[in-house]
Design a protein around this motif. Structure first.
Motif, PDB file in Angstrom:
ATOM      1  N   ASP A 128      39.555  39.840  34.670  1.00  0.00           N
ATOM      2  CA  ASP A 128      40.433  40.161  33.534  1.00  0.00           C
ATOM      3  C   ASP A 128      41.080  41.538  33.642  1.00  0.00           C
ATOM      4  OD1 ASP A 128      38.130  41.551  33.145  1.00  0.00           O
ATOM      5  OD2 ASP A 128      37.687  40.769  31.145  1.00  0.00           O
ATOM      6  N   THR A 129      40.591  42.397  34.558  1.00  0.00           N
ATOM      7  CA  THR A 129      41.176  43.727  34.725  1.00  0.00           C
ATOM      8  C   THR A 129      41.373  44.041  36.209  1.00  0.00           C
ATOM      9  OG1 THR A 129      39.041  44.868  34.875  1.00  0.00           O
ATOM     10  CG2 THR A 129      39.962  44.531  32.660  1.00  0.00           C
ATOM     11  N   VAL A 130      42.183  45.063  36.455  1.00  0.00           N
ATOM     12  CA  VAL A 130      42.401  45.538  37.826  1.00  0.00           C
ATOM     13  C   VAL A 130      41.091  46.025  38.430  1.00  0.00           C
ATOM     14  CG1 VAL A 130      43.418  47.448  39.144  1.00  0.00           C
ATOM     15  CG2 VAL A 130      44.852  46.105  37.599  1.00  0.00           C
ATOM     16  N   GLU A 131      40.290  46.730  37.626  1.00  0.00           N
ATOM     17  CA  GLU A 131      39.026  47.279  38.114  1.00  0.00           C
ATOM     18  C   GLU A 131      38.076  46.163  38.553  1.00  0.00           C
ATOM     19  OE1 GLU A 131      40.565  48.262  35.342  1.00  0.00           O
ATOM     20  OE2 GLU A 131      41.234  50.204  36.164  1.00  0.00           O
ATOM     21  N   LYS A 132      37.980  45.092  37.768  1.00  0.00           N
ATOM     22  CA  LYS A 132      37.094  43.991  38.138  1.00  0.00           C
ATOM     23  C   LYS A 132      37.615  43.258  39.372  1.00  0.00           C
ATOM     24  CE  LYS A 132      34.939  43.177  33.647  1.00  0.00           C
ATOM     25  NZ  LYS A 132      34.711  42.222  32.540  1.00  0.00           N
ATOM     26  N   VAL A 179      44.292  37.673  38.238  1.00  0.00           N
ATOM     27  CA  VAL A 179      43.944  38.911  37.539  1.00  0.00           C
ATOM     28  C   VAL A 179      44.760  39.012  36.255  1.00  0.00           C
ATOM     29  CG1 VAL A 179      43.671  41.400  37.763  1.00  0.00           C
ATOM     30  CG2 VAL A 179      43.596  39.963  39.811  1.00  0.00           C
ATOM     31  N   GLY A 180      44.059  39.118  35.116  1.00  0.00           N
ATOM     32  CA  GLY A 180      44.738  39.243  33.827  1.00  0.00           C
ATOM     33  C   GLY A 180      44.800  37.924  33.088  1.00  0.00           C
ATOM     34  N   THR A 181      45.540  37.915  31.989  1.00  0.00           N
ATOM     35  CA  THR A 181      45.593  36.722  31.117  1.00  0.00           C
ATOM     36  C   THR A 181      46.730  35.769  31.459  1.00  0.00           C
ATOM     37  OG1 THR A 181      47.035  37.804  29.499  1.00  0.00           O
ATOM     38  CG2 THR A 181      44.655  38.112  29.229  1.00  0.00           C
ATOM     39  N   LEU A 213      49.907  44.232  33.886  1.00  0.00           N
ATOM     40  CA  LEU A 213      48.864  45.143  34.352  1.00  0.00           C
ATOM     41  C   LEU A 213      49.473  46.205  35.274  1.00  0.00           C
ATOM     42  CD1 LEU A 213      45.963  42.633  35.113  1.00  0.00           C
ATOM     43  CD2 LEU A 213      46.246  44.098  33.118  1.00  0.00           C
TER      44      LEU A 213
END
Length: 432
Positions: free
Chosen positions: A31-35, A6-8, A55
């Protein structure tokens, strides 16, 4: 093992993925917490989440806990992100991996994540005989009912059956029917569509779907509301479920293992458990004896827990004293294996000599309480003292305390809520 990144990761996704894949993992990206939450809500089998330390890890882990999604979370960030690393650990991340990623470190984290945490340790002939039967029936598709007192290790035996079944390479999903409020249990089992009720912000796959092709453990099924029992019976018979708010039934192929610490036949006679569901679950039945009735397991387990908690707390390994062995064998273990584990954990932490010395709950209580008179105290006051003293003994572990007291976890929580509202100090909760 399925890994979700999760994230870059400061541009290190490629390197981390390559190392994880080389270690035998399969990698998904968000790429995001929501996804990431969307992926996990969808029932994808993820065992490890590697999340960018920049994040909102607290929000992510809080959402996992709120939605009862069980997955190991480790944070990743550049080596000089010390404050963020500390913040991530406080938020609930189990480990911190500095970037750029080190193959040996990631390998160690993956090994820890996949390590068998449910080893079945035994030394008694009774346990050996139960395991022989369990191994014999494991390859079948029949439902299994495991009975026995709380803390005897019914979930461990359930996992043993799964691990020796034809579904061993598929998912094992456990639901504690006693720990989830009745109002939430239906959505937990069968899932829901977005907007099905207030708070349903996205579609959520239920445990039946999540465990399809694998095994679903319904722990303490005797606590399940009789209304939900009817829907469970249909799911088992028809091999299909209805999500709350859904428009069409969904086919599932889920093997059921159920456990109960109560007499289900008596519950059927009382009208609190459906007879047809009981017969459907009780195709194969195994009874797990109390720990005091399989004494050959006691010292073997005690030494196993000494090793486990010495390693966990980075403490030197010590032998169990001869006096402690004798004391362990003479105690009746009302909380069974769960109480033994808690006792050994505390003993390892409190040990100051060359050997581990065990102070048993009964002994500790008498030493502290002495011959204190109880005349003049109300029954409610004595009950409150007993409950709070037991919680102190279990280091705040609600489940173990309830088992020792012989009450349900719901009753214990209601009592503690009452005591807090009345202004009494209640030991903080611990996991387990």
């Amino acid at each position: 093992m399925e890994i979700l990144i999760v994230g870059t990761l400061e541009g290190q996704i490629g390197a981390a993925s390559k190392i994880a894949i080389a270690q035998g993992g399969q990698v998904s990206l968000a790429d995001t917490v929501e996804k990431a939450l969307e992926i996990l809500r969808g029932g994808k089998t993820v065992e490890l989440v590697m999340i960018d330390v920049k994040l909102d890890i607290y929000k992510f882990i809080s959402s996992l806990e709120k939605e009862r999604i069980n997955v190991l979370v480790v944070a990743c960030g550049v080596a000089n992100d010390t404050s963020l690393a500390v913040k991530a650990i406080k938020a609930g991340a189990k480990e911190y991996i500095p970037l750029p990623p080190d193959p040996e470190l990631i390998g160690a984290v993956l090994a820890a994540a996949t390590r068998e945490n449910h080893a079945l340790i035994y030394g008694d002939k009774k346990t050996e005989n139960i395991l022989k039967i369990a191994k014999q029936i494991a390859p079948s598709e029949a439902s299994v009912l495991l009975t026995g007192s709380s803390g005897t290790g019914k979930e461990i035996f359930s996992r043993f059956i799964h691990d020796n079944s034809k579904r061993a390479n598929k998912k094992f999903v456990a639901v504690n029917c006693a720990a989830i409020p009745e109002t939430l249990l239906e959505s937990e089992l069968f899932g829901y569509e977005k907007g099905a009720f207030t708070g349903a912000v996205a579609r959520r796959i239920g445990k039946f779907e999540e465990a399809s092709e694998g095994t679903l453990l319904l722990d303490e099924i005797s606590e399940m509301d009789i209304g939900i029992q009817a829907k469970l019976l249909r799911a088992i018979q028809e091999k299909e479920i209805d999500r709350i708010g859904g428009k069409a039934p969904i086919k599932v192929n889920t093997r059921i293992i159920a456990t109960s610490n109560r007499d289900l036949e008596a519950a059927v006679k009382e009208g609190t458990f459906r007879q047809d569901l009981y017969y459907r679950l009780n195709v194969i039945s195994l009874h797990i004896p109390d720990l005091k009735d399989r004494p050959g397991d006691i010292i073997v387990l005690a030494k196993h827990f000494i090793k486990k908690y010495s390693e966990l707390n980075d403490l030197p390994m010590k032998d169990l004293s001869a006096a402690s062995e004798k004391a362990l064998m003479s105690y009746d273990w009302p909380g069974n294996v769960r109480e033994l584990e808690n006792t050994m954990h505390r003993s390892v932490l409190m040990s100051t000599g060359d050997e581990v010395e065990v102070v048993l709950p009964e002994s500790a209580h008498h030493e502290e309480a002495g011959e204190a008179p109880v005349v003049g105290q109300t029954v409610a006051g004595m009950e409150r003292r007993l409950i709070i003293d037991t919680l102190k003994h279990t280091l705040g572990n609600r489940t173990t305390a309830a088992n020792i007291l012989g009450i349900s976890i719901r009753t214990l929580r209601n009592k503690l809520k009452q005591y807090q509202e009345e202004g009494y100090d209640v030991p903080p909760a611990t996991l387990g």
